[in-house]
Design a protein around this motif. Structure first.
Motif, PDB file in Angstrom:
ATOM      1  N   MET A   1      16.387 -35.794 -12.977  1.00  0.00           N
ATOM      2  CA  MET A   1      17.050 -34.787 -13.735  1.00  0.00           C
ATOM      3  C   MET A   1      18.528 -34.958 -13.234  1.00  0.00           C
ATOM      4  SD  MET A   1      16.854 -31.804 -15.202  1.00  0.00           S
ATOM      5  CE  MET A   1      17.898 -30.396 -15.566  1.00  0.00           C
ATOM      6  N   CYS A   2      18.828 -35.323 -11.859  1.00  0.00           N
ATOM      7  CA  CYS A   2      20.099 -35.463 -11.361  1.00  0.00           C
ATOM      8  C   CYS A   2      20.861 -36.750 -12.075  1.00  0.00           C
ATOM      9  CB  CYS A   2      19.980 -35.734  -9.838  1.00  0.00           C
ATOM     10  SG  CYS A   2      21.643 -35.674  -9.011  1.00  0.00           S
ATOM     11  N   SER A   3      20.101 -37.937 -12.300  1.00  0.00           N
ATOM     12  CA  SER A   3      20.716 -38.865 -12.846  1.00  0.00           C
ATOM     13  C   SER A   3      21.204 -38.898 -14.244  1.00  0.00           C
ATOM     14  CB  SER A   3      19.833 -40.098 -12.801  1.00  0.00           C
ATOM     15  OG  SER A   3      18.503 -40.018 -13.580  1.00  0.00           O
ATOM     16  N   SER A   4      20.420 -38.003 -14.983  1.00  0.00           N
ATOM     17  CA  SER A   4      20.750 -37.647 -16.268  1.00  0.00           C
ATOM     18  C   SER A   4      22.321 -36.968 -16.349  1.00  0.00           C
ATOM     19  CB  SER A   4      19.755 -37.046 -17.334  1.00  0.00           C
ATOM     20  OG  SER A   4      19.432 -35.653 -16.619  1.00  0.00           O
ATOM     21  N   ASN A   5      22.418 -36.022 -15.399  1.00  0.00           N
ATOM     22  CA  ASN A   5      23.480 -35.092 -15.453  1.00  0.00           C
ATOM     23  C   ASN A   5      24.761 -35.825 -14.934  1.00  0.00           C
ATOM     24  OD1 ASN A   5      24.957 -32.801 -15.228  1.00  0.00           O
ATOM     25  ND2 ASN A   5      24.499 -32.410 -13.059  1.00  0.00           N
ATOM     26  N   SER A   6      24.586 -36.977 -14.124  1.00  0.00           N
ATOM     27  CA  SER A   6      25.746 -37.843 -13.648  1.00  0.00           C
ATOM     28  C   SER A   6      26.132 -38.667 -14.821  1.00  0.00           C
ATOM     29  CB  SER A   6      25.447 -38.567 -12.316  1.00  0.00           C
ATOM     30  OG  SER A   6      24.198 -39.514 -12.507  1.00  0.00           O
ATOM     31  N   VAL A   7      25.212 -39.163 -15.632  1.00  0.00           N
ATOM     32  CA  VAL A   7      25.292 -39.876 -16.681  1.00  0.00           C
ATOM     33  C   VAL A   7      26.235 -39.068 -17.779  1.00  0.00           C
ATOM     34  CG1 VAL A   7      24.307 -41.060 -18.811  1.00  0.00           C
ATOM     35  CG2 VAL A   7      23.290 -41.539 -16.572  1.00  0.00           C
ATOM     36  N   VAL A   8      25.779 -37.868 -18.216  1.00  0.00           N
ATOM     37  CA  VAL A   8      26.510 -37.053 -18.873  1.00  0.00           C
ATOM     38  C   VAL A   8      27.959 -36.777 -18.500  1.00  0.00           C
ATOM     39  CG1 VAL A   8      26.677 -34.730 -20.071  1.00  0.00           C
ATOM     40  CG2 VAL A   8      24.373 -35.828 -19.879  1.00  0.00           C
ATOM     41  N   GLN A   9      28.109 -36.664 -17.205  1.00  0.00           N
ATOM     42  CA  GLN A   9      29.470 -36.292 -16.632  1.00  0.00           C
ATOM     43  C   GLN A   9      30.423 -37.562 -16.676  1.00  0.00           C
ATOM     44  OE1 GLN A   9      28.602 -35.153 -12.459  1.00  0.00           O
ATOM     45  NE2 GLN A   9      28.789 -32.770 -13.121  1.00  0.00           N
ATOM     46  N   ALA A  10      29.618 -38.718 -16.411  1.00  0.00           N
ATOM     47  CA  ALA A  10      30.555 -40.028 -16.658  1.00  0.00           C
ATOM     48  C   ALA A  10      30.604 -40.249 -18.035  1.00  0.00           C
ATOM     49  CB  ALA A  10      29.423 -41.180 -16.138  1.00  0.00           C
ATOM     50  N   GLN A  11      30.040 -39.886 -19.034  1.00  0.00           N
ATOM     51  CA  GLN A  11      30.397 -40.086 -20.343  1.00  0.00           C
ATOM     52  C   GLN A  11      31.444 -39.281 -20.849  1.00  0.00           C
ATOM     53  OE1 GLN A  11      29.093 -42.543 -22.573  1.00  0.00           O
ATOM     54  NE2 GLN A  11      30.633 -41.843 -23.830  1.00  0.00           N
ATOM     55  N   LYS A  12      31.265 -37.937 -20.170  1.00  0.00           N
ATOM     56  CA  LYS A  12      32.482 -36.945 -20.667  1.00  0.00           C
ATOM     57  C   LYS A  12      33.682 -37.550 -19.979  1.00  0.00           C
ATOM     58  CE  LYS A  12      29.874 -32.614 -20.932  1.00  0.00           C
ATOM     59  NZ  LYS A  12      29.548 -31.265 -20.392  1.00  0.00           N
ATOM     60  N   LEU A  13      33.722 -37.965 -18.925  1.00  0.00           N
ATOM     61  CA  LEU A  13      34.890 -38.632 -18.354  1.00  0.00           C
ATOM     62  C   LEU A  13      35.407 -39.843 -19.174  1.00  0.00           C
ATOM     63  CD1 LEU A  13      36.804 -38.932 -15.765  1.00  0.00           C
ATOM     64  CD2 LEU A  13      35.110 -40.233 -14.626  1.00  0.00           C
ATOM     65  N   VAL A  14      34.775 -40.672 -19.575  1.00  0.00           N
ATOM     66  CA  VAL A  14      35.059 -41.838 -20.301  1.00  0.00           C
ATOM     67  C   VAL A  14      35.633 -41.340 -21.445  1.00  0.00           C
ATOM     68  CG1 VAL A  14      34.063 -43.849 -21.601  1.00  0.00           C
ATOM     69  CG2 VAL A  14      33.391 -43.433 -19.103  1.00  0.00           C
ATOM     70  N   ASP A  15      35.248 -40.720 -22.234  1.00  0.00           N
ATOM     71  CA  ASP A  15      35.619 -40.008 -23.613  1.00  0.00           C
ATOM     72  C   ASP A  15      37.119 -39.257 -23.361  1.00  0.00           C
ATOM     73  OD1 ASP A  15      33.260 -40.483 -24.808  1.00  0.00           O
ATOM     74  OD2 ASP A  15      32.659 -38.585 -24.790  1.00  0.00           O
ATOM     75  N   GLN A  16      37.180 -38.401 -22.082  1.00  0.00           N
ATOM     76  CA  GLN A  16      38.522 -37.925 -21.765  1.00  0.00           C
ATOM     77  C   GLN A  16      39.519 -39.047 -21.463  1.00  0.00           C
ATOM     78  OE1 GLN A  16      39.645 -34.824 -21.943  1.00  0.00           O
ATOM     79  NE2 GLN A  16      41.593 -35.407 -21.392  1.00  0.00           N
ATOM     80  N   LEU A  17      39.220 -40.212 -20.662  1.00  0.00           N
ATOM     81  CA  LEU A  17      39.763 -41.214 -20.472  1.00  0.00           C
ATOM     82  C   LEU A  17      40.595 -41.998 -21.653  1.00  0.00           C
ATOM     83  CD1 LEU A  17      38.323 -42.413 -17.152  1.00  0.00           C
ATOM     84  CD2 LEU A  17      40.707 -41.201 -17.349  1.00  0.00           C
ATOM     85  N   ARG A  18      39.416 -42.122 -22.571  1.00  0.00           N
ATOM     86  CA  ARG A  18      39.863 -42.833 -24.023  1.00  0.00           C
ATOM     87  C   ARG A  18      40.729 -41.940 -24.943  1.00  0.00           C
ATOM     88  NH1 ARG A  18      33.802 -44.748 -25.546  1.00  0.00           N
ATOM     89  NH2 ARG A  18      33.962 -46.744 -24.265  1.00  0.00           N
ATOM     90  N   VAL A  19      40.497 -40.559 -24.876  1.00  0.00           N
ATOM     91  CA  VAL A  19      41.569 -39.677 -25.376  1.00  0.00           C
ATOM     92  C   VAL A  19      42.829 -39.791 -24.958  1.00  0.00           C
ATOM     93  CG1 VAL A  19      42.203 -37.353 -25.891  1.00  0.00           C
ATOM     94  CG2 VAL A  19      39.861 -38.081 -26.170  1.00  0.00           C
ATOM     95  N   GLU A  20      43.108 -39.780 -23.421  1.00  0.00           N
ATOM     96  CA  GLU A  20      44.403 -39.966 -22.805  1.00  0.00           C
ATOM     97  C   GLU A  20      45.112 -41.169 -22.862  1.00  0.00           C
ATOM     98  OE1 GLU A  20      44.026 -38.709 -18.478  1.00  0.00           O
ATOM     99  OE2 GLU A  20      43.093 -36.837 -19.113  1.00  0.00           O
ATOM    100  N   ALA A  21      44.226 -42.299 -23.035  1.00  0.00           N
ATOM    101  CA  ALA A  21      44.809 -43.472 -23.151  1.00  0.00           C
ATOM    102  C   ALA A  21      45.358 -44.080 -24.698  1.00  0.00           C
ATOM    103  CB  ALA A  21      43.732 -44.661 -23.038  1.00  0.00           C
ATOM    104  N   SER A  22      45.018 -43.147 -25.626  1.00  0.00           N
ATOM    105  CA  SER A  22      45.269 -43.213 -27.024  1.00  0.00           C
ATOM    106  C   SER A  22      46.516 -42.430 -27.237  1.00  0.00           C
ATOM    107  CB  SER A  22      44.048 -43.025 -27.869  1.00  0.00           C
ATOM    108  OG  SER A  22      43.914 -41.634 -27.874  1.00  0.00           O
ATOM    109  N   MET A  23      46.872 -41.584 -26.479  1.00  0.00           N
ATOM    110  CA  MET A  23      48.156 -40.750 -26.536  1.00  0.00           C
ATOM    111  C   MET A  23      49.324 -41.636 -26.599  1.00  0.00           C
ATOM    112  SD  MET A  23      47.337 -37.617 -24.308  1.00  0.00           S
ATOM    113  CE  MET A  23      47.977 -35.934 -25.132  1.00  0.00           C
ATOM    114  N   GLU A  24      50.254 -41.054 -27.411  1.00  0.00           N
ATOM    115  CA  GLU A  24      51.516 -41.883 -27.463  1.00  0.00           C
ATOM    116  C   GLU A  24      52.430 -41.320 -26.364  1.00  0.00           C
ATOM    117  OE1 GLU A  24      55.115 -42.750 -30.747  1.00  0.00           O
ATOM    118  OE2 GLU A  24      53.227 -41.906 -31.668  1.00  0.00           O
ATOM    119  N   ARG A  25      52.987 -42.150 -25.890  1.00  0.00           N
ATOM    120  CA  ARG A  25      53.866 -41.474 -24.609  1.00  0.00           C
ATOM    121  C   ARG A  25      55.384 -41.996 -24.862  1.00  0.00           C
ATOM    122  NH1 ARG A  25      49.964 -39.431 -21.836  1.00  0.00           N
ATOM    123  NH2 ARG A  25      48.229 -40.937 -21.012  1.00  0.00           N
ATOM    124  N   ILE A  26      55.764 -40.801 -24.492  1.00  0.00           N
ATOM    125  CA  ILE A  26      57.712 -40.970 -24.753  1.00  0.00           C
ATOM    126  C   ILE A  26      58.159 -41.575 -23.725  1.00  0.00           C
ATOM    127  CG2 ILE A  26      59.736 -39.420 -24.864  1.00  0.00           C
ATOM    128  CD1 ILE A  26      57.961 -37.249 -25.979  1.00  0.00           C
TER     129      ILE A  26
END
Length: 68
Positions: A1-26
């Protein structure tokens, strides 16, 4: 149960980092130049630079303090 929770959290973190990396910077130099230009254009109406007239200052003390 605990390992699936950490996998979900890690996936959310990866998705957030991908969104931030794709942003156009000024570029900072452009933003700083815009800020300097804005400050120069509005310096006449800036109360920190020009001060506030005593007649229109709502925070001015109504009475003066007198020490005996």
């Amino acid at each position: 149960m605990c390992s699936s929770n950490s996998v979900v959290q890690a996936q959310k973190l990866v998705d957030q980092l991908r969104v931030e990396a794709s942003m156009e910077r000024i570029k900072i130099s452009l933003t700083a130049a815009d800020l300097v230009q804005y400050c120069q254009d509005h310096r006449r109406s800036d109360p920190l630079l020009t001060g506030i007239a005593a007649s229109s200052n709502p925070f001015k003390d109504k009475k003066t303090c007198v020490l005996l």
